[in-house]
Design an enzyme around this catalytic site. Structure first.
Site, PDB file in Angstrom:
ATOM      1  N   GLU A   1       0.828  -1.204   0.000  1.00 20.67           N
ATOM      2  CA  GLU A   1       0.000   0.000   0.000  1.00 20.67           C
ATOM      3  C   GLU A   1       0.867   1.260   0.000  1.00 20.67           C
ATOM      4  O   GLU A   1       1.850   1.350   0.726  1.00 20.67           O
ATOM      5  CB  GLU A   1      -0.889  -0.004   1.252  1.00 20.67           C
ATOM      6  CG  GLU A   1      -1.752   1.238   1.399  1.00 20.67           C
ATOM      7  CD  GLU A   1      -2.444   1.308   2.751  1.00 20.67           C
ATOM      8  OE1 GLU A   1      -3.461   2.026   2.848  1.00 20.67           O
ATOM      9  OE2 GLU A   1      -1.977   0.652   3.699  1.00 20.67           O
TER      10      GLU A   1
ATOM     11  N   LYS B   1      -9.739   1.724  -2.890  1.00 16.87           N
ATOM     12  CA  LYS B   1     -10.146   1.307  -1.552  1.00 16.87           C
ATOM     13  C   LYS B   1     -11.548   1.816  -1.215  1.00 16.87           C
ATOM     14  O   LYS B   1     -11.849   2.999  -1.377  1.00 16.87           O
ATOM     15  CB  LYS B   1      -9.129   1.828  -0.528  1.00 16.87           C
ATOM     16  CG  LYS B   1      -9.352   1.313   0.892  1.00 16.87           C
ATOM     17  CD  LYS B   1      -8.250   1.817   1.818  1.00 16.87           C
ATOM     18  CE  LYS B   1      -8.419   1.281   3.232  1.00 16.87           C
ATOM     19  NZ  LYS B   1      -7.366   1.776   4.148  1.00 16.87           N
TER      20      LYS B   1
ATOM     21  N   CYS C   1      -5.321  -2.668   3.142  1.00 17.97           N
ATOM     22  CA  CYS C   1      -5.157  -2.387   4.565  1.00 17.97           C
ATOM     23  C   CYS C   1      -6.403  -2.747   5.375  1.00 17.97           C
ATOM     24  O   CYS C   1      -6.872  -3.865   5.361  1.00 17.97           O
ATOM     25  CB  CYS C   1      -4.747  -0.926   4.759  1.00 17.97           C
ATOM     26  SG  CYS C   1      -4.158  -0.542   6.441  1.00 17.97           S
TER      27      CYS C   1
END
Length: 484
Positions: A246, A305, A357
């Site tokens: 990330e 995301k 994440c």
């Protein structure tokens, strides 16, 4: 209770601790029981998620008072769910006359509802769910069938059976039948293969740059990051996929496109014609929004995301809490949510399911990409957590997702824990934390779907409704018989 989760792994403690808590508090008045549950939650979350302070203060440059305030507020909120659970459980204890019905139906269902609510209300915080601690336990065999919430409910059922046995010895047989039946089902599910191999593998290199936040976000963060990832990537050789974590580069994709293209060109010259995937900030000029994304460099595909971190990637209740921006200085902390129900990334001839994440804690993000995805990846920058419990807990969440989906899952992180996880939730290879390195793995591709992927929460919902309806009619029938 934090000992039941990673890195400690004492999963067998969970039902014993829940049983002890419930035996202590459920016979009290609801108000007293609520206080007991609140104190239990303070202990569990006060230790289990203490790392939130590290993220805000050490790496978010928040004032100690502000970081402490947000951390304490989160702990108090999570503890409040346990207080509500205890109060309602104590209230029902006086109204469900049959101890078997109370312990073996009402308590597990109420626990399930509590965990679900704290996972989704006001975006939720699905951390330290009881099912996560069972990722490598025998009860983990239920994860591909009823998911993490169902597995947590079974932990509660085990605890409730123990509590029934202790509190009402006359009903020992009901407790034994409950535990014995669950044990038999557990053994029956241990060797079930829900997904099938495709007789194909892909060689993937996972790069762990190990760049601290003070370096990445410093004035020379971009050139240092570029040099580190170029040097590590030059050592991987011929691979099908080169995976960076990330936000591997602290920049928008358009500003580093020539650099990324150079890495990609070098991969294409090798026999496997590999593909570079990197976590990066993605800016859309047409709309003026930007995302935390995973980019396939050669095809320009990107996954954006969906589930963002409150106070880290966006400000909740912006109008009321805008003043917090003066106290919490987290770079790139006002990004946009990616669209829901994104497809897997097509990387060469392979479909790759992606989470970034924190959103790995939301099972539906992966389920939206299954069963099409051949394997799963989670890219993360756990440097935000420092040397705390969080990276281990985060890895355990990924292990849970692997078991639920019946897929291999790869974690590529900045500082650790970079690893490959099997469909049984086992970590087969990993890099040491806080060390730069490359993990090269051969990933088997799988097809098919687990019951949980196909049905989601519907199977669990059916079981809950059946238990409640059966319990309701049992209560009414037995109550009428008792009156006669």
């Amino acid at each position: 209770m934090p000992l039941c989760f990673a890195p400690f792994g004492a999963w067998w403690l969970a039902p014993l601790l829940l049983a002890a808590w419930w035996l202590w508090s459920m016979g009290n008045l609801p108000r007293t029981a609520a206080a007991d549950g609140f104190c239990f939650g303070l202990g569990m979350f006060g230790v289990g998620i203490s790392w939130v302070y590290n993220s805000l203060h050490d790496f978010g440059d928040a004032h100690p008072f502000v970081a402490g305030f947000i951390t304490v507020a989160l702990i108090l909120t999570m503890a409040a769910y346990f207080a509500a659970f205890s109060a309602l459980a104590a209230y029902l204890r006086k109204r469900i006359y049959d101890a078997r019905l109370y312990w073996l139906v009402a308590i597990p269902v109420l626990w399930l509802l509590t965990e679900w609510l704290r996972s989704y209300v006001l975006t939720g915080f699905p951390w330290l769910l009881m099912g996560y601690g069972q990722a490598e336990s025998p009860l983990g065999a239920f994860l591909p069938v009823i998911g993490v919430f169902g597995c947590g409910a079974l932990v509660a059922l085990c605890a409730a059976s123990i509590a029934l046995w202790v509190s009402t010895p006359n009903y020992w047989s009901a407790a034994l039948i409950s535990l014995g039946g669950l044990l038999l089902l557990t053994f029956a599910l241990q060797d079930v293969q829900w997904t099938q191999l495709q007789n194909s593998t892909k060689r993937v290199a996972l790069v762990q740059g190990n760049l601290g936040q003070e370096i990445k976000l410093g004035a020379q963060g971009l050139p240092i990051s570029q040099q580190r990832y170029a040097e590590l990537s030059a050592t991987v050789g011929d691979v099908d996929i080169l995976l960076w974590p990330e936000t591997a580069l602290p920049a928008f994709q358009e500003t580093v496109q020539p650099y990324l293209q150079t890495i990609q060109t070098n991969l294409h010259t090798l026999p496997r014609h590999g593909h570079l995937l990197t976590g990066i900030f993605f800016y859309e000029r047409s709309t003026g929004v930007y995302y935390n994304s995973l980019l396939v460099v050669d095809t320009k595909q990107a996954y954006h995301k969906q589930r963002l971190v409150p106070f880290g990637e966006y400000m909740p209740l912006r109008g009321l809490l805008a003043f917090m921006n003066r106290f919490v200085q987290i770079p790139m902390s006002d990004i946009d949510n990616g669209p829901a129900q994104q497809s897997p990334l097509l990387v060469g001839d392979v479909d790759v399911g992606v989470t970034i994440c924190y959103e790995s804690a939301y099972d539906e993000v992966y389920r939206e990409q299954l069963p099409k995805a051949d394997f799963l990846v989670n890219v993360s920058n756990d440097a935000w957590f420092g040397d705390s419990l969080a990276p281990y807990q985060h890895l355990q969440i990924a292990q849970t997702r692997a078991r639920e989906s019946g897929r291999y899952l790869l974690r590529a992180t900045n500082t650790g824990i970079t690893a490959m996880i099997t469909p049984q939730g086992a970590v087969t290879s990993r890099l040491a934390s806080f060390q730069a390195g490359v993990l090269i793995v051969d990933v088997p591709l799988l097809m098919g779907a687990t019951p949980y992927v196909r049905l989601g929460h519907y199977l669990l919902l059916f079981c809950v409704i059946a238990a409640l309806v059966g319990g309701f009619y049992y209560q009414r029938f037995c109550g009428r018989a008792a009156k006669q």
